[in-house]
Design an enzyme around this catalytic site. Structure first.
Site, PDB file in Angstrom:
ATOM      1  CG  HIS A   1      -0.300   6.074  -2.395  1.00 37.65           C
ATOM      2  ND1 HIS A   1       0.421   4.905  -2.339  1.00 37.65           N
ATOM      3  CD2 HIS A   1      -0.869   6.090  -3.617  1.00 37.65           C
ATOM      4  CE1 HIS A   1       0.274   4.245  -3.483  1.00 37.65           C
ATOM      5  NE2 HIS A   1      -0.509   4.927  -4.270  1.00 37.65           N
TER       6      HIS A   1
ATOM      7  NE  ARG B   1      -2.267   6.287  -8.597  1.00 35.26           N
ATOM      8  CZ  ARG B   1      -1.599   7.340  -9.095  1.00 35.26           C
ATOM      9  NH1 ARG B   1      -2.186   8.516  -9.154  1.00 35.26           N
ATOM     10  NH2 ARG B   1      -0.376   7.196  -9.531  1.00 35.26           N
TER      11      ARG B   1
ATOM     12  NE  ARG C   1      -4.255   1.832 -10.652  1.00 36.30           N
ATOM     13  CZ  ARG C   1      -3.212   2.368 -10.029  1.00 36.30           C
ATOM     14  NH1 ARG C   1      -2.045   2.426 -10.633  1.00 36.30           N
ATOM     15  NH2 ARG C   1      -3.345   2.853  -8.825  1.00 36.30           N
TER      16      ARG C   1
ATOM     17  CD  GLU D   1       1.896  -0.603 -12.805  1.00 39.91           C
ATOM     18  OE1 GLU D   1       2.186   0.488 -12.304  1.00 39.91           O
ATOM     19  OE2 GLU D   1       0.868  -1.228 -12.507  1.00 39.91           O
TER      20      GLU D   1
ATOM     21  CG  ASN E   1       4.900   6.703 -10.312  1.00 36.76           C
ATOM     22  OD1 ASN E   1       5.561   7.546 -10.884  1.00 36.76           O
ATOM     23  ND2 ASN E   1       3.644   6.907  -9.954  1.00 36.76           N
ATOM     24  CG  ASP E   2       4.564   0.370  -9.408  1.00 40.33           C
ATOM     25  OD1 ASP E   2       5.223   0.321  -8.362  1.00 40.33           O
ATOM     26  OD2 ASP E   2       3.327   0.487  -9.427  1.00 40.33           O
TER      27      ASP E   2
ATOM     28  CB  CYS F   1      -0.769   7.382 -16.354  1.00 41.25           C
ATOM     29  SG  CYS F   1      -0.533   5.663 -15.860  1.00 41.25           S
TER      30      CYS F   1
HETATM   31  C1  PEP Z   1       2.837   4.022 -11.713  1.00 42.00           C
HETATM   32  O1  PEP Z   1       3.257   3.013 -11.143  1.00 42.00           O
HETATM   33  O2  PEP Z   1       3.559   4.772 -12.407  1.00 42.00           O
HETATM   34  C2  PEP Z   1       1.421   4.417 -11.590  1.00 42.00           C
HETATM   35  C3  PEP Z   1       0.930   5.401 -12.313  1.00 42.00           C
HETATM   36  O3  PEP Z   1       0.640   3.763 -10.688  1.00 42.00           O
HETATM   37  P1  PEP Z   1       0.726   3.963  -9.074  1.00 42.00           P
HETATM   38  O4  PEP Z   1       1.546   5.191  -8.831  1.00 42.00           O
HETATM   39  O5  PEP Z   1      -0.675   4.086  -8.595  1.00 42.00           O
HETATM   40  O6  PEP Z   1       1.386   2.688  -8.648  1.00 42.00           O
HETATM   41 MG    MG Z   2       1.866   1.494 -10.412  1.00 37.99          MG
END
Ligand code: PEP
Ligand code: MG
Length: 601
Positions: free
Chosen positions: A195, A302, A338, A437, A460-461, A508
């Site tokens: 983050h 977010r 979200r 995800e 990402n996840d 996203c």
């Molecule tokens: C992801 O997981 O791709 C996502 C957009 O959410 P975050 O990065 O907040 O987990």
């Molecule tokens: Mg995520």
């Protein structure tokens, strides 16, 4: 070249920077075991109280500065520290130790702080990491005051331009940095999707994370050259290295001019395919840049910043106010809110979450919201109320089962009814979509599509859970590759499942902001991408350069590749006739290409 002068990490926020290093040493001062005479005990207690008062003053001052520079929510990061510094039980235990054992204030304070640290670290709970970071900050400040070594200040208070070097950058610290003075960031921990990196990217500060040994190698004041794309760090650069960096800067400047020229142009491929580009908004201060860069709404709002670093959850009213503010800024474009993606290391300090051995496989995200409706209901109400005035949508994170969506619909219906009964203006319902995800969501995507108004791929996840690679682990950064065939195949099947039900499917996750990977997504058939605001121009540029037909062929070849490297090659070949690859390489690197970071054993 002397290799000692070159360090490598992951380039997490693009740009080249050159400035003296400002090293933030999170090392605690060496505290000697010192006893005092019985008659000095009262004096030691007064010293302790005075040190605490001065530290609290300092924190209040920092909080005010951040309030002015960033905003209310960011300033609250300091509330937890202030509360902790003033904790009467803790201070009483330190005083007791001073009295009972005739110890100096610093010796007793350190002893008690170490005791707490051992207790919290021993639990292995990630939830306590945030609190440990707060504890470290206070411990360091109090000890410095007591020992008269309070000369070191936080980076954003320096007057000269510098590159901040730290062991780990928290999102809290990163958000405080003064962009006029801090021209670059280096940390030993962290990856592109941590983050703090996302915040650095949003603020537009070039950054290299996951650079082991940086603290030891970089003495304060050393001239440092960093490249936030390649992840390369050069200490005391030679004139030749500076020249090369200048060439890079010139090329980048050329790219920037090209990007500026497309800022007001529509995101349409040369053969007429329209792509919708939306913004990911993590912090309120990103709204302006997203608008300036032409975001066609917010594809991912977010909401965790309303929670992290705070001691309590935000009220329904506070959430409503924020949702209205964002929705108003983007109206009549949609804003996809979200719901809380809490858990892992994202819990408010006072929240009584259980300790878990594997928090990222644990009680988090939608699971927390559904198990604790007292957290979820106010958020649902705030979204329904905002939806009465603006086109807001609700998006559910970390879905693994269809019943999670059903249960959310029940809660929405209950809250809509309760708002109606109370005569509060609110929408009767809101479009609810799902973040795809997790591999589980991909496998049941056909069923999820029947109960969702839209899908958004959280790459990402999805990458983390598919490849079993912790997205925050610097050691594994070169394995974190959304272009891995295992992920690429899922991207194809998610879209197919969504299209079969006629719902909108977007992406996203961070991969959408990588130009080559955006080509892949467009080629697979995605028409809607949501990215961090600084990446919007680059995306618009690539969309306008590469015909859809070329994207389609490149994606087809990428699907045939057996390795992530093969995927990347297929994409490079596909775009080569349309873009200067050297310019493309100036853009953020593909996640996973970490320039071979040498890793901490
Ligand atoms: C992801 O997981 O791709 C996502 C957009 O959410 P975050 O990065 O907040 O987990
Ligand atoms: Mg995520």
């Amino acid at each position: 070249m002397n290799e000692q002068r070159v360090l490598r990490g992951s380039g997490v926020s693009p740009g080249v920077a050159c400035a003296p290093a400002m090293v933030i040493q999170w090392r605690f001062p060496d505290v000697p075991d010192r006893s005092v005479q019985p008659e000095e005990v009262d004096g030691e207690i007064s010293r302790l109280r005075a040190a605490i008062a001065s530290v609290v003053d300092h924190l209040l001052h920092l909080r005010d500065r951040v309030l002015q520079r960033a905003g209310l929510e960011e300033s609250r990061i300091f509330d937890a520290q202030i509360l902790m510094a003033q904790d009467e039980d803790f201070l009483a235990s330190v005083e007791h130790l001073i009295r009972e054992n005739n110890l100096s204030a610093e010796t007793a304070f350190e002893f008690k702080a170490l005791e707490i640290r051992a207790l919290w670290s021993g639990t292995g709970s990630l939830r306590l990491r945030e609190r440990l970071t707060d504890l470290s900050a206070i411990q360091m400040r109090v000890l410095r005051v007591l020992m008269g070594t309070d000369e070191e200040e936080l980076a954003f208070q320096v007057g000269e331009q510098c590159i901040v070097v730290a062991h780990e950058l928290s999102p809290g610290l990163t958000v405080q940095l003064d962009r006029d003075h801090v021209v670059g960031l280096i940390s030993e921990e962290g990856t592109r999707t941590s983050h703090a990196a996302i915040v650095a990217h949003s603020l537009g500060i070039p950054a290299v994370m996951g650079a082991p040994g940086a603290l030891e190698a970089i003495a304060p004041g050393t001239l440092v050259l960093l490249d936030g794309q390649s992840g390369r760090i050069v200490l005391d650069p030679t004139p030749h290295e500076l020249d090369l960096a200048r060439t890079q800067v010139t090329r980048r400047h050329k790219l920037e001019l090209e990007l500026e020229s497309v800022a007001q142009q529509p995101a349409v491929t040369p053969d007429g395919r329209v792509i919708t580009l939306m913004g990911n908004v993590d912090l309120p201060e990103e709204i302006d840049l997203a608008l300036r860069n032409g975001a066609e709404g917010v594809g991912l709002l977010r909401t965790e910043f309303l929670v992290t670093g705070r001691t309590e959850l935000p009220s329904e009213e506070e959430q409503l106010e924020y949702f209205r503010r964002v929705a108003h800024a983007f109206a009549p474009r949609p804003v996809v809110i979200r719901t809380f993606d809490l858990g892992g290391d994202k819990f408010p300090a006072a929240f009584d979450a259980p300790q878990e051995a594997n928090p990222f496989l644990g009680w988090r995200s939608i699971r927390v919201c559904l198990d604790q409706p007292d957290i979820f209901r106010p958020q649902i109400r705030a979204i329904l109320r905002a939806a009465a005035e603006y086109p807001v949508h609700m998006m559910l994170p970390l879905i693994t089962r269809v019943e999670e969506v059903h249960r959310t619909h029940e809660l929405i219906a209950e809250e809509a009814a309760s708002l109606r009964r109370a005569g509060v203006p609110a929408a009767a319902s809101v479009p609810v979509g799902v973040m795809v995800e997790t591999p589980a969501a991909v496998i049941v995507a056909d069923r999820l599509a029947k109960v969702s108004r839209f899908f958004s791929v959280g790459s990402n996840d999805l990458t983390q859970y598919t490849l079993v690679v912790d997205r925050g682990n610097a050691r594994l950064a070169n394995r974190f590759a959304p272009q891995d065939p295992a992920v690429v195949r899922q991207l194809q099947s998610i879209l197919a499942a969504g299209e079969a039900e006629g719902i909108e499917v977007s992406v996203c996750g961070e991969m959408a902001s990588e130009p080559l990977l955006a080509v892949l997504l467009i080629g697979l058939g995605y028409r809607r991408l949501s990215v961090a605001p600084p990446a919007l121009l680059l995306l618009r540029w690539i969309v306008r350069k590469v015909p859809f037909e070329a994207c389609r062929v490149a994606a087809e070849n990428a699907l045939l590749a057996e390795t992530s490297h093969g995927v990347e090659e297929a994409l490079r070949q596909g775009v080569k006739p349309f873009v200067d690859l050297r310019l493309l390489d100036l853009a953020a690197p593909l996640p996973g290409r970490t320039s071979g970071a040498s890793l901490v054993p």
